[in-house]
Write an enzyme that holds these catalytic residues in place. Structure first.
Site, short mmCIF file in Angstrom:
data_model
loop_
_atom_site.label_atom_id
_atom_site.label_comp_id
_atom_site.label_asym_id
_atom_site.label_seq_id
_atom_site.Cartn_x
_atom_site.Cartn_y
_atom_site.Cartn_z
N ASN A 7 -5.46 -15.85 18.03
CA ASN A 7 -5.98 -17.15 18.42
C ASN A 7 -7.02 -16.95 19.51
OD1 ASN A 7 -6.45 -19.78 19.13
ND2 ASN A 7 -4.39 -20.18 19.93
N ARG A 89 -7.81 -17.85 13.72
CA ARG A 89 -8.28 -19.22 13.96
C ARG A 89 -9.80 -19.16 14.04
NH1 ARG A 89 -8.66 -21.72 19.80
NH2 ARG A 89 -9.50 -23.76 19.29
N HIS A 178 -9.96 -28.29 17.86
CA HIS A 178 -8.57 -28.24 18.34
C HIS A 178 -7.60 -28.89 17.36
CE1 HIS A 178 -10.53 -27.92 22.54
NE2 HIS A 178 -10.15 -26.73 22.16
N ARG A 240 -18.88 -25.54 29.71
CA ARG A 240 -19.70 -26.40 28.85
C ARG A 240 -19.91 -27.76 29.52
NH1 ARG A 240 -16.22 -25.79 23.64
NH2 ARG A 240 -15.39 -23.94 24.63
N GLU A 386 -0.53 -23.21 18.61
CA GLU A 386 -1.54 -23.05 17.56
C GLU A 386 -1.21 -21.87 16.65
OE1 GLU A 386 -4.67 -22.87 20.45
OE2 GLU A 386 -5.59 -24.71 19.70
#
Lengths: 403, 366
Positions: A7, A89, A178, A240, A386
């Site tokens: 991940n 992922r 996500h 970001r 995840e």
């Protein structure tokens, strides 16, 4: 069969090995995580491995995801565990992928074509995929996509009002990310509340050490989310910028003659918390400095992070026509009580009231309800998984192929 | 009152006296002195003359301020923020001051209401080196939003402290206002940011700009596409104004543009409720209620979670009408947005003579 799941976060690389057999829930046999991969902060990067109850931790420089993946793959080889499948992922599958796929040369070519769509994540995921193929040539590899969960968005939520032919030619639309995390935490919320998912209005905040987003989830279906065509849009993130005037991009390229790849790098890798604070992309560093020294830039970074998130929660409260539960997840979501406290401040208008003590003492490793008795909305901090979702999606993909 | 309002390459003027208004365009082809004189010789010019500055940067900090030749020179630093528009404004003001020194000359600034936005609303999350170069959120249409705040204070039975103002039209925008101070607004560095407009795309992922550039479009082409060929026009396939967009069974119906506008306005209202920590009144402004009543009540129907109670009642009352039941927890009201009257009222709020400093203090405390 043993499924190794990688991940790639923007500043971390987690792995988990699941033992899967028959209809039983996959059993987690080993895991680990490279922390602060490529992060410019005051704290060092480190790599940890868990096998059963044994934890080993090494302070090692983790320059990038490829090197981190090599360290992990070498470690797994040493443990002697036989890996039969590898799941990855992949953040942005663009219009090529709306569901998980088995990796082959054609898929790899298409993944390469998707690289510019998520300039931080996609190239790092590709480097991890390459190393996995090198180190585990026998294993079957598959890829799952973060954008798939948001395929349920309605046109008024995903459409960018640009000329139709441009939208068609470039595939511009809000994709959102996500998704694996939202899929998992929305089901967890329903289970913990003991209510059918179909009846729940959920606002979920996935607050990671790299990227963060919010989603409005109605009856288990995503109706809106803060990231856009790329993971640049939305919240203030570690490096970001999140939402900004698209004219700024044009203006900066024109006025200062910046190259687009340079400016894109500035907005993706040097902005957000790092750009605002001027010293760290790590919210833990920033909250510490803000509370200890009252540093103006640290306080601004924290305040902007909180304010942007509150605005999205307010929007999605109206979009959903109410809210049953506010979910916090991922590292910052479960691990930073100060962020949760400030997000819930002055939010009584939408029914939120936080129990300060429960919030302070919440265990980041377990699901915790944090609302005060008078709160109209439940508040839940829940660790995301995840990797488990990636494994489950891979297994359902492989069904019929496996004996 | 006479108001000059630049629309490059044209300079428009509005005139208002005793509730009667007139408007036209300056004949710039005949030279500035003639063009300005023609307008200022009109009978309405006995009161004040106002000049609309669309972008005052961080230079012009008062929404409405009396100017002299000296103070105007200082304000001309703001020219660069929007050169085409601001040139027209400053030239008109300069000529007006020279030719008619005995009239009261007032500069109306569309960004000044937002010049002191709190940092979390004015700052972009980009590196400090970029923010230093004047990169911030400036807002726009501040005169309309401030005007709406003032109107709603005097008309509602209980003066609301937390107000969301929604200006509907070809360039819609919203503002969050608490105790007379703007806390946030949808227009940012430029008017491209924010909700969808007649020709502008509004908020879109900035990555799109880079992808278009790398596919070979020039910056000018990208700018033109996002500012002039997107928005309602991009979705409908041809130019389409706000009032046409609202027409039932019109050609714009299937484009989805109306639903996108409705949805974006709803999202901004929710965001601003969070900024204000709750909301005490929502004010919609548009040119004509009959055109937009369906659209506005459609939004109000989804504001139940904010405490807006829907009612069929549309109460008449001196320019202000309720689009929801005024006895509801949070009233939603409609104000007629007549730009001439709004600008004239804002210009009229400046004392003709006297101590400006004292006036500005009174403004702050009100």
């Amino acid at each position: 069969m043993n499924v190794l799941v990688f991940n790639c976060g923007s500043s971390s690389l987690s792995y988990r090995i699941f033992q899967a057999s028959g209809r039983n829930e996959p059993r987690d046999v080993a895991s680990g995580k490279g922390h602060r991969v490529g992060v410019k902060g005051t704290e060092p990067s480190f790599l940890e491995h868990h096998v059963g109850a044994v934890v080993t931790r090494a302070m090692v420089p983790l320059k990038n995801h490829r090197e981190t993946a090599v360290l992990i793959l070498r470690h797994i080889k040493h443990t002697g565990l036989r890996v039969t499948h590898v799941g990855h992922r992949f953040v942005h599958g663009g219009s090529y992928f709306s569901d998980s796929v088995l990796l082959d040369e054609d898929v790899l070519a298409a993944l390469n074509a998707c690289a510019p769509l998520a300039p931080i994540h996609n190239p790092t995921s590709l480097s991890v995929i390459e190393e996995s193929r090198k180190w585990l040539p026998e294993a079957v590899q598959f890829v799952t996509f973060d954008s798939a969960f948001h395929a349920t968005l309605a046109p008024h939520a995903y459409t960018y009002p640009l000329p139709r032919q441009i939208v068609k030619a470039y595939g511009f639309r809000k994709y959102g990310f996500h998704g694996l995390s939202y899929w998992y935490v929305s089901r967890q919320a329903a289970r913990l509340l003991n209510r059918p998912l179909e009846t729940l209005k959920i606002v979920a905040c996935h607050l990671g050490t790299g990227g963060s987003s919010v989603a409005a989830i109605d009856g288990g279906r995503s109706v809106d989310t803060s990231m856009g065509y790329s993971p640049l849009a939305g919240l203030v993130m570690s490096t970001r910028s999140g939402d900004l005037d698209p004219m700024l991009a044009i203006y900066l390229m024109g006025t200062y003659d910046c190259r687009p790849d340079y400016l894109m790098d500035v907005l993706n890798k040097q902005s957000g918390l790092l750009g605002l604070s001027g010293f760290s992309s790590d919210l833990t560093d920033i909250t510490r400095r803000a509370s200890e020294t009252g540093d103006e830039r640290a306080e601004l970074a924290l305040q902007m992070y909180i304010q942007r998130l509150k605005k999205y929660i307010g929007s999605y409260f109206l979009v959903l026509g109410g809210m049953d539960v506010l979910v916090f997840t991922d590292d910052i979501g479960v691990g930073n009580p100060l962020v949760r406290a400030r997000v819930c401040q002055d939010m009584a208008w939408c029914g939120l009231s936080l129990d300060e003590a429960a919030n302070r003492t919440a265990d980041p490793a377990r699901p915790c309800f944090l609302e005060a008795k008078d709160s109209k909305v439940r508040i839940l901090a829940v660790p995301t998984q995840e990797e488990l979702v990636i494994c489950l999606q891979g297994l359902s993909l492989l069904e019929g192929r496996e004996p | 009152v006479i108001v000059f309002d630049p629309h490059p390459p044209l300079l428009r003027w509005y005139a208002l006296r005793d509730g009667k208004s007139d408007e036209g365009q300056c004949d710039l082809a005949r030279g500035w002195p003639v063009a300005v004189t023609r307008v200022l010789e009109r009978p309405e010019a006995t009161g004040a003359v106002a000049y609309v500055l669309h972008h005052g940067g961080e230079v012009v900090r008062s929404p409405a301020v009396a100017v002299s030749r000296e103070s105007l020179t200082a304000m001309e630093e703001a020219r660069e923020f929007l050169p085409e528009h601001n040139d027209l404004t400053f030239k008109a003001a300069r000529h007006g001051l020279e030719l008619f020194p005995d009239l009261a000359h007032i500069l109306l600034c569309e960004t000044a209401f937002f010049v002191d936005l709190p940092p979390e609303a004015s700052v972009y999350a980009v590196p400090y080196e970029l923010r230093r170069r004047g990169i911030r959120r400036y807002g726009g249409c501040g005169l309309g939003h401030q005007w709406a705040w003032r109107r709603v204070q005097s008309v509602l039975p209980r003066a609301p402290r937390k107000v969301i103002t929604v200006l509907l039209g070809d360039r819609p925008s919203l503002a969050a206002i608490r105790d007379g101070k703007a806390l946030d607004t949808s227009i940012g560095f430029t008017a491209l940011e924010g909700v969808i407009s007649a020709t502008g795309c509004g908020d879109v992922d900035p990555t799109i700009v880079f992808l278009l550039e790398s596919s070979g479009m020039s910056l000018r082409e990208i700018n033109d596409m996002l500012s002039r060929r997107s928005g309602f026009a991009g979705l409908v396939g041809r130019r389409c104004g706000f009032s046409e967009l609202l027409r039932e069974n019109g050609p714009a119906e299937k484009s989805g543009a109306r639903e996108i506008l409705r949805y974006q306005v709803l999202k901004y209202i929710g965001a601003y409720a969070a900024v204000l920590g709750g909301v005490e009144a929502i004010v919609f402004m548009s040119a004509a209620l009959l055109d937009s009543i369906g659209f506005i009540t459609g939004i109000c129907e989804r504001l139940g979670p904010l405490g807006v109670r829907r009612s069929a009642a549309v109460a008449e009352g001196n320019q202000l009408r309720f689009v929801t039941d005024p006895s509801g927890l949070v009233p939603a009201v409609w104000l007629e947005y007549d730009r001439t009257k709004v600008l004239a009222e804002m210009a009229g709020s400046v004392p003709a003579q006297g101590d400006l400093e004292q006036w500005s203090k009174r403004e702050d405390s009100s």
